[in-house]
Design a protein around this motif. Structure first.
Motif, mmCIF file in Angstrom:
data_model
loop_
_atom_site.group_PDB
_atom_site.id
_atom_site.type_symbol
_atom_site.label_atom_id
_atom_site.label_comp_id
_atom_site.label_asym_id
_atom_site.label_seq_id
_atom_site.Cartn_x
_atom_site.Cartn_y
_atom_site.Cartn_z
ATOM 1 N N ASN A 106 -41.254 116.936 2.290
ATOM 2 C CA ASN A 106 -42.475 116.141 2.164
ATOM 3 C C ASN A 106 -43.512 116.479 3.245
ATOM 4 N N TYR A 107 -44.375 117.434 2.907
ATOM 5 C CA TYR A 107 -45.485 117.814 3.784
ATOM 6 C C TYR A 107 -46.730 117.937 2.910
ATOM 7 N N ALA A 108 -47.891 117.559 3.464
ATOM 8 C CA ALA A 108 -49.121 117.502 2.670
ATOM 9 C C ALA A 108 -49.406 118.828 1.950
ATOM 10 N N LYS A 147 -43.608 108.464 3.097
ATOM 11 C CA LYS A 147 -44.365 109.168 4.140
ATOM 12 C C LYS A 147 -43.440 109.946 5.067
ATOM 13 N N ARG A 149 -41.058 112.756 6.487
ATOM 14 C CA ARG A 149 -40.993 114.192 6.203
ATOM 15 C C ARG A 149 -39.555 114.620 5.913
ATOM 16 N N SER B 79 -52.503 123.475 3.766
ATOM 17 C CA SER B 79 -53.247 122.441 3.050
ATOM 18 C C SER B 79 -54.634 122.934 2.686
ATOM 19 N N GLY B 177 -51.609 114.507 6.458
ATOM 20 C CA GLY B 177 -51.556 115.817 7.096
ATOM 21 C C GLY B 177 -50.745 115.758 8.381
ATOM 22 N N ARG B 181 -48.835 112.447 12.044
ATOM 23 C CA ARG B 181 -47.578 112.146 12.737
ATOM 24 C C ARG B 181 -47.852 111.643 14.150
#
Lengths: 334, 212
Positions: A106-108, A147, A149, B79, B177, B181
């Motif tokens: 799970n990464y954008a 959300k 990762r 991205s 993105g 974090r």
């Protein structure tokens, strides 16, 4: 920067060339130079397993391409998602007509590129379904699971999904089993030193000597806190205190424990930590059904460890026990 | 009605490519504060590949954007590959088979690009991303267009809204993105994607204004 490299902008390409030469019995080229497939893929009547992600995590991701594991992989730049075209080419390399399970983290960037690749595949009538790994507990609170990762738990997701596909599971069955694997898995990491992306030449985060970063991500993402360096026993306690209540895991559970180094931490220290983790789990009546200790999912030369625990039921046990052969994981019967 | 010829797309594409090349280090540096510091490297790689391809195969504006979009989506990843890939793909489609561009035509391109980026991104306004530039820029352009302002003036409004949007990301906390974090620690620096988006919109505006 102390690295065994040539041109910093070509590290991934040159690594891929070396990998192909070193593992000719496991992987083969495809038309896309950044997509490798298992030598026998696509396998008739088997659901194809695809993954992909940024490079710099060896053995992940390419190291899990092999028999009863991943059929094709998309390899991006260091710590950067592969483009949609690469995921799409990996789908094509893996598909035997039974559909493709794309099991990734799970990464954008990965989310967007996979989404676009699936749209591209629809035009070719390749059916693709996904499971998105989100096992890293410190990356988001429990009420925001989507959300979190994906980290080293991805290996267990590939192991389970790969086995289920090899057993003849349909696409929906493979997806359900892989989803169950990651839903039953919790991970976290502790970082002890930073890593350097070759093209940048210097680390873009620091961990001061004598300190450790609790909950660090696989790309150096900041964790929960920075605190003074602890002993292995204290680290084991700290990590299990965060991981165990989150699922939760409890007495009587059968689990897989996976301890992975983050890159430069020696095996000796991984076994020291595993010893401490085992003591805590056995005190709590949690049974380690299958341990894995090694360098399974790294972050270049970062020092530190990750701990991953997966709760098992009978069908997950069958998948974990299943034979597999790839560079990162070899298992020949229980 | 003021309009510019778009039969040769190089009047926008070449300044755009140069701007990214010239700002490679700047974009990587601001990305390095809260991201992984490769934004400039990746953008430069994509735009430079596009420069080589357009030199070999020049064409109209739609062709130029399509070429850029294809390279970003097939070779860049991360991205920014998909986000800008979609952005330029929408602009290519909205300018296809047109000889000239007027204020309404550019408005269509901008809105198409905004819609396409929103369709793929999970980001919301205020999440500290390039949308915090693209949304107000498109809105200001559209407001000026609806008020029958000149092409020049519409572009000026877009440029200043983009700049304000970029600067506003400084006080935002990243929600999507890699920088998300960091939570609160992402506050205090502008978002790298918003910086490149502002740069792209402003360079486009200037290129069109220089040609009008």
């Amino acid at each position: 920067m102390q690295k065994v490299i040539n041109d910093p902008s070509k590290v991934v390409d040159e690594m891929v060339e070396g990998y192909i030469k070193a593992h000719p019995n496991l992987v083969a080229r495809t038309q896309n130079p950044r997509v490798l497939k298992y030598v026998n893929a696509p396998i008739a009547n088997k659901v194809g397993i695809v993954t992909g992600g940024g490079s710099g995590h060896k053995p992940a991701f390419v190291g899990y391409v092999g028999r009863n594991m991943v059929d094709a992989v998309a390899m991006g730049e260091i710590f950067s998602s592969p483009p949609a075209q690469m995921f799409y080419d990996a789908f094509k390399a893996a598909d035997s007509g039974k559909g493709v399970a794309c099991l990734y983290g799970n990464y954008a960037g990965d989310n967007m590129n996979v989404k676009m690749a699936i749209e591209m595949a629809l035009d070719d009538d390749i059916e693709v379904k996904t499971v998105v790994a989100n096992d890293d507990v410190p990356s988001a609170p429990k009420d925001a699971l989507n959300k979190r990762r994906g980290v080293a738990g991805e290996i267990l997701m590939w192991k389970v999904g790969g086995a289920k596909a090899a057993m003849g599971g349909t696409l929906d069955e493979v997806i359900a089993e892989a989803q169950k694997a990651i839903s039953n898995t919790r991970s976290m990491g502790i970082g002890l030193s930073p890593c350097t992306i070759p093209e940048k030449g210097s680390p873009n985060f620091t961990i001061k000597a004598g300190t450790m970063e609790v909950g660090i991500g696989h790309h150096g993402e900041s964790g929960l806190e920075v605190c003074p360096l602890e002993t292995s026993a204290q680290m084991a306690k700290r990590m299990t205190d965060i991981i165990l209540p989150d699922l939760p895991f409890g007495a009587g559970d059968d689990v897989v424990v996976l301890v992975s180094g983050l890159g430069s931490t020696p095996y000796m220290e991984l076994y020291i930590l595993f010893n401490d983790v085992e003591k805590i789990l056995s005190q709590r009546g949690i049974n380690i059904y299958h341990p894995y200790v090694g360098h399974y999912f790294t972050s270049l030369e970062m020092a530190g460890v990750t701990l991953t625990i997966m709760k098992l039921d009978d069908s997950l046990k069958a998948c974990i026990d299943y034979e597999c052969d790839c560079m990162g994981l070899q298992q020949f019967g229980r | 009605m003021t309009c510019v010829s778009i039969q040769d797309g190089s009047f926008i594409l070449m300044p755009l490519i140069r701007a990214i090349q010239d700002n490679k280090q700047y974009l990587s540096d601001i990305d390095g504060f809260i991201g992984d510091g490769d934004h400039g490297i990746n953008m430069n790689k994509g735009f430079t590949l596009c420069e080589e391809q357009l030199k070999a195969e020049p064409g109209d504006l739609s062709h130029g954007f399509k070429t850029l979009s294809h390279i970003l989506m097939s070779q860049i990843g991360g991205s920014m590959g998909p986000l800008y890939g979609m952005f330029f793909s929408a602009m290519a489609k909205a300018s296809k088979n047109k000889d000239t561009l007027d204020a309404a035509g550019f408005g269509q391109m901008l809105t198409a690009a905004k819609d396409k980026v929103q369709s793929i991104s999970e980001a919301q306004p205020g999440d500290k991303t390039l949308l915090d530039v693209l949304l107000p820029a498109e809105e200001s352009y559209r407001a000026a267009l609806n008020a029958n302002e000149s092409f020049d003036s519409c572009l000026d409004r877009m440029s200043s809204a983009a700049e304000q949007g970029r600067d506003a990301t400084k006080d935002m906390v990243a929600k999507v993105g890699r920088s998300s974090r960091l939570g609160e620690r992402s506050r205090g620096v502008i978002d790298a994607g918003s910086a490149s988006c502002c740069l792209i919109l402003q360079v486009m505006a200037k290129a069109i204004k220089d040609t009008i």
